[in-house]
Design a protein around this motif. Structure first.
Motif, PDB file in Angstrom:
ATOM      1  N   SER A 139       0.853  -1.187   0.000  1.00 48.94           N
ATOM      2  CA  SER A 139       0.000   0.000   0.000  1.00 48.94           C
ATOM      3  C   SER A 139       0.888   1.236   0.000  1.00 48.94           C
ATOM      4  O   SER A 139       1.896   1.298   0.709  1.00 48.94           O
TER       5      SER A 139
ATOM      6  N   TYR B 247      -9.447  -0.557   1.336  1.00 43.35           N
ATOM      7  CA  TYR B 247      -9.322   0.669   0.546  1.00 43.35           C
ATOM      8  C   TYR B 247     -10.364   0.717  -0.576  1.00 43.35           C
ATOM      9  O   TYR B 247     -11.115   1.693  -0.710  1.00 43.35           O
TER      10      TYR B 247
ATOM     11  N   ASP C 122      -3.832  -1.896   2.162  1.00 46.85           N
ATOM     12  CA  ASP C 122      -4.879  -1.214   2.912  1.00 46.85           C
ATOM     13  C   ASP C 122      -4.614   0.285   3.047  1.00 46.85           C
ATOM     14  O   ASP C 122      -3.512   0.764   2.825  1.00 46.85           O
ATOM     15  N   GLU C 123      -5.653   1.017   3.434  1.00 50.24           N
ATOM     16  CA  GLU C 123      -5.562   2.406   3.893  1.00 50.24           C
ATOM     17  C   GLU C 123      -4.788   3.328   2.943  1.00 50.24           C
ATOM     18  O   GLU C 123      -3.901   4.067   3.359  1.00 50.24           O
ATOM     19  N   GLU C 124      -5.155   3.284   1.671  1.00 46.90           N
ATOM     20  CA  GLU C 124      -4.481   4.167   0.724  1.00 46.90           C
ATOM     21  C   GLU C 124      -5.356   5.374   0.363  1.00 46.90           C
ATOM     22  O   GLU C 124      -5.116   6.032  -0.644  1.00 46.90           O
TER      23      GLU C 124
END
Length: 292
Positions: A89, A179, A134-136
């Protein structure tokens, strides 16, 4: 084995130039996993290894590949299946050093390919390879000093490349789907291959069906994806993994429920012993409840 980005209120997640890994806690955690009945361990490698292909990535005192191979052999002997994780990510890739600023370029692809190939070799063709991803999103990067965010076709192009590299090396890609799944569900279900193993995560202790994060589990099941639901004990959320196991048992078909994952999101250092060992013990209790 690593923590890589600055997050307000969580200084323990800042980049460190030296490896911080308490070996006694590491070994005690492994022993606790065996005692709890765990059968698989995901090792977040990052910059904690001095890779033969790209030694420039490693932090000071990083493990040699020889040391890592020896530990993998030991883990297998204890009945734990070691799985490599490299989070690609753009929100979690400070471990890639200068290459983290080169996403979607030929040089970036070459480095990613080299690292995936080497990890698969070290782990002796692991069954799975966790790519993170994740979490981009924009909101999660608001405090970063340097921001890289891929969207739409740019994200998918890099993602497909990484999956292809994993598959070419004989493993199955495994990701955190949040994401795209939480923010672009139509795009996700149109473009996400069924071959990719999904680990949606939800860390609250009570499952709220009105939550999009809980609904994501149901949507993955409805669309026929294999899952390993994920709980956590990073914030002393005692009921997280037990509730996750109960929910998964009830709502995900056995043929697509490949297991459960417990996370801690704290460095493996002595000050975090209670969270790490405590979380493993909770995982053991949750496993016992699954088979009742």
């Amino acid at each position: 084995m690593w923590e890589e980005y600055i997050y307000p209120g969580r200084p323990f997640r800042g980049f460190r130039p030296n490896l911080e890994l308490d070996e006694k806690l590491w070994n005690d955690a492994i022993d606790s996993m065996v005692k709890a009945g765990a059968n698989l361990i995901v090792i977040d490698l990052g910059d904690a290894v001095k890779y033969d292909s790209h030694p420039e990535i490693a932090v000071n005192n990083a493990w040699s590949t020889t040391r890592l191979r020896s530990e993998i052999k030991r883990l297998k002997g204890l009945g734990l299946e070691p799985i490599p994780k490299m989070n690609f990510s753009a929100g979690h890739d400070t471990w890639l050093r200068e290459y983290s600023k080169m996403v979607s370029t030929d040089e970036y692809y070459k480095v990613c390919s080299d690292l995936i190939k080497e990890a698969c070799d070290i782990f002796e063709t692991p069954r799975f390879f966790h790519l993170g991803m994740d979490e981009e999103g924009v909101n999660g990067h608001s405090t970063y000093k340097y921001v890289v965010i891929r969207k739409n076709d740019a994200w998918w192009a890099d993602f497909y490349y990484l999956v292809s590299e994993v598959e070419q090396n004989g493993s199955r890609a495994w990701i955190w789907p949040d994401y795209m799944l939480w923010n672009e569900p139509e795009q996700f279900f149109k473009k996400m291959p069924k071959s990719v193993l999904q680990s949606n995560w939800y860390y609250d202790e009570k499952f709220d069906f009105n939550s999009r994060y809980v609904q994501a589990y149901l949507d993955l099941e409805k669309n026929g994806y294999d899952q390993i639901p994920t709980g956590s004990y990073h914030n002393y959320n005692t009921g997280s993994i037990g509730s996750t196991v109960a929910f998964g048992k009830e709502h995900i078909d056995d043929s697509r429920l490949l297991g459960f994952l417990q996370s801690f999101w704290r460095p493996t250092i002595e000050e975090n012993r209670d969270r790490i060992i405590g979380g493993i013990e909770l995982l053991g209790k949750a496993k016992q409840s699954f088979y009742k």
